[in-house]
Design an enzyme around this catalytic site. Sequence first.
Site, PDB file in Angstrom:
ATOM      1  N   ARG A   1      36.365   5.864 -49.591  1.00 14.10           N
ATOM      2  CA  ARG A   1      35.972   6.182 -48.208  1.00 14.10           C
ATOM      3  C   ARG A   1      36.197   7.672 -47.999  1.00 14.10           C
ATOM      4  O   ARG A   1      37.335   8.135 -48.014  1.00 14.10           O
ATOM      5  CB  ARG A   1      36.812   5.328 -47.253  1.00 14.10           C
ATOM      6  CG  ARG A   1      36.417   5.432 -45.802  1.00 14.10           C
ATOM      7  CD  ARG A   1      37.287   4.533 -44.933  1.00 14.10           C
ATOM      8  NE  ARG A   1      36.907   4.644 -43.535  1.00 14.10           N
ATOM      9  CZ  ARG A   1      37.329   5.609 -42.720  1.00 14.10           C
ATOM     10  NH1 ARG A   1      38.152   6.550 -43.165  1.00 14.10           N
ATOM     11  NH2 ARG A   1      36.937   5.633 -41.460  1.00 14.10           N
TER      12      ARG A   1
ATOM     13  N   LYS B   1      43.489  13.526 -45.560  1.00 13.89           N
ATOM     14  CA  LYS B   1      44.689  13.023 -44.858  1.00 13.89           C
ATOM     15  C   LYS B   1      45.893  13.952 -44.995  1.00 13.89           C
ATOM     16  O   LYS B   1      45.937  14.833 -45.846  1.00 13.89           O
ATOM     17  CB  LYS B   1      45.003  11.603 -45.319  1.00 13.89           C
ATOM     18  CG  LYS B   1      44.023  10.623 -44.645  1.00 13.89           C
ATOM     19  CD  LYS B   1      44.371   9.189 -44.806  1.00 13.89           C
ATOM     20  CE  LYS B   1      43.367   8.358 -44.002  1.00 13.89           C
ATOM     21  NZ  LYS B   1      43.298   6.963 -44.462  1.00 13.89           N
TER      22      LYS B   1
HETATM   23  N1  HH2 Z   1      41.394   5.580 -42.659  1.00 18.76           N
HETATM   24  C1  HH2 Z   1      40.966   5.890 -41.407  1.00 18.76           C
HETATM   25  C2  HH2 Z   1      40.154   5.018 -40.688  1.00 18.76           C
HETATM   26  N2  HH2 Z   1      39.752   3.857 -41.234  1.00 18.76           N
HETATM   27  N3  HH2 Z   1      39.729   2.349 -43.056  1.00 18.76           N
HETATM   28  C3  HH2 Z   1      40.117   2.028 -44.289  1.00 18.76           C
HETATM   29  N4  HH2 Z   1      39.712   0.886 -44.849  1.00 18.76           N
HETATM   30  N5  HH2 Z   1      40.934   2.850 -45.025  1.00 18.76           N
HETATM   31  C4  HH2 Z   1      41.389   4.035 -44.522  1.00 18.76           C
HETATM   32  O1  HH2 Z   1      42.166   4.721 -45.227  1.00 18.76           O
HETATM   33  C5  HH2 Z   1      40.986   4.408 -43.209  1.00 18.76           C
HETATM   34  C6  HH2 Z   1      40.141   3.527 -42.494  1.00 18.76           C
HETATM   35  C7  HH2 Z   1      41.373   7.205 -40.817  1.00 18.76           C
HETATM   36  O2  HH2 Z   1      40.443   8.195 -41.170  1.00 18.76           O
HETATM   37  P1  HH2 Z   1      39.289   8.734 -40.224  1.00 18.76           P
HETATM   38  O3  HH2 Z   1      38.348   7.635 -39.853  1.00 18.76           O
HETATM   39  O4  HH2 Z   1      38.662   9.902 -40.855  1.00 18.76           O
HETATM   40  O5  HH2 Z   1      40.079   9.255 -38.949  1.00 18.76           O
HETATM   41  P2  HH2 Z   1      40.199   8.729 -37.464  1.00 18.76           P
HETATM   42  O6  HH2 Z   1      40.822   7.369 -37.521  1.00 18.76           O
HETATM   43  O7  HH2 Z   1      41.051   9.750 -36.766  1.00 18.76           O
HETATM   44  O8  HH2 Z   1      38.805   8.643 -36.890  1.00 18.76           O
END
Ligand code: HH2
Length: 293
Positions: free
Chosen positions: A264, A230
């Site tokens: 995660r 992040k």
């Molecule tokens: N962060 C993202 C998405 N879902 N869910 C939880 N519970 N906690 C988090 O910190 C979280 C989440 C964002 O990360 P990522 O899925 O890698 O990115 P994107 O939303 O751009 O697909």
Amino acid sequence: MPSDATAATPCWQTARFRIDVSRPRVMAIINATPDSFSGHGAEVDADDARRRCDRALAEGADLLDIGGESTRPGSTPPPVEEELRRVLPVVRHAVGLGVPISVDTSRLDVVRAVLDLGADIVNDVRALRAPGVLSEIASRPAVGVCLMHLPGEPATMQDDPRYGDVVAEVGAFLRERRDAVLAAGVGADRVVLDPGYGFGKTLEHNLELARRQRELLALGCPLMVGWSRKGTLGRLTGRPVQERVAASVGAALAAACAGATVLRVHDVAPTVDALKVWLALRGDDAGMGGPRG
Ligand code: HH2
């Protein structure tokens, strides 16, 4: 009003698995999105996403988290048909892999479809606030949920976020959502909470939450954290998103030290290695033997 004490549990009950969260578990991020902040940027390829599921398990992931909506700052959700098109082929494959399968979604149609396919957990960055989602979850006997703190929507969440006491406000939000979920009839052992690092928070807010993360454990639910790759880690290290593996592992380990039990992550193998070493050094090296109790 449910008390915090009754919600305390070292296990996370999900549809098919009761996950022992007395020690940290690694949740692999499987994004079936063309626009996630962490990489890709290309058209979604279901075969590739399925291969990423297999690889994450070979590298030691305990759970998979499949998502079809990028919630990066400034994003807007895809049409629901598109989210279904992205997610369903991957979930169909993943539910046969013998581990708990989480789906990162906020939408009723997606929740219904993935639970019908056999998914175990709904990980909702909007904490089951979309119409119909909470009652759908409550109507199922044992689906696990993760309730995350997100003020507003991803499209605008980074427009000058402000808090008086960020830890108190995030805690109050999670308590309110947790209580709403319990009041709908969902068992306390089905609920995990997440402070939502990077969601509607500045660097300082994220650091304050991390430093006082243990205060959130007082709510009595296991904690999930998603630090992986992040922006705060980019700000701290000066590194672009593809070069944040070490920073992500460091943040995940610090979160585990502060009591988080579901990590995660995008980079499974280095996280699993780091946890193995940490658990061995603290005399708990039996800890990485699998999540199912
Ligand atoms: N962060 C993202 C998405 N879902 N869910 C939880 N519970 N906690 C988090 O910190 C979280 C989440 C964002 O990360 P990522 O899925 O890698 O990115 P994107 O939303 O751009 O697909």
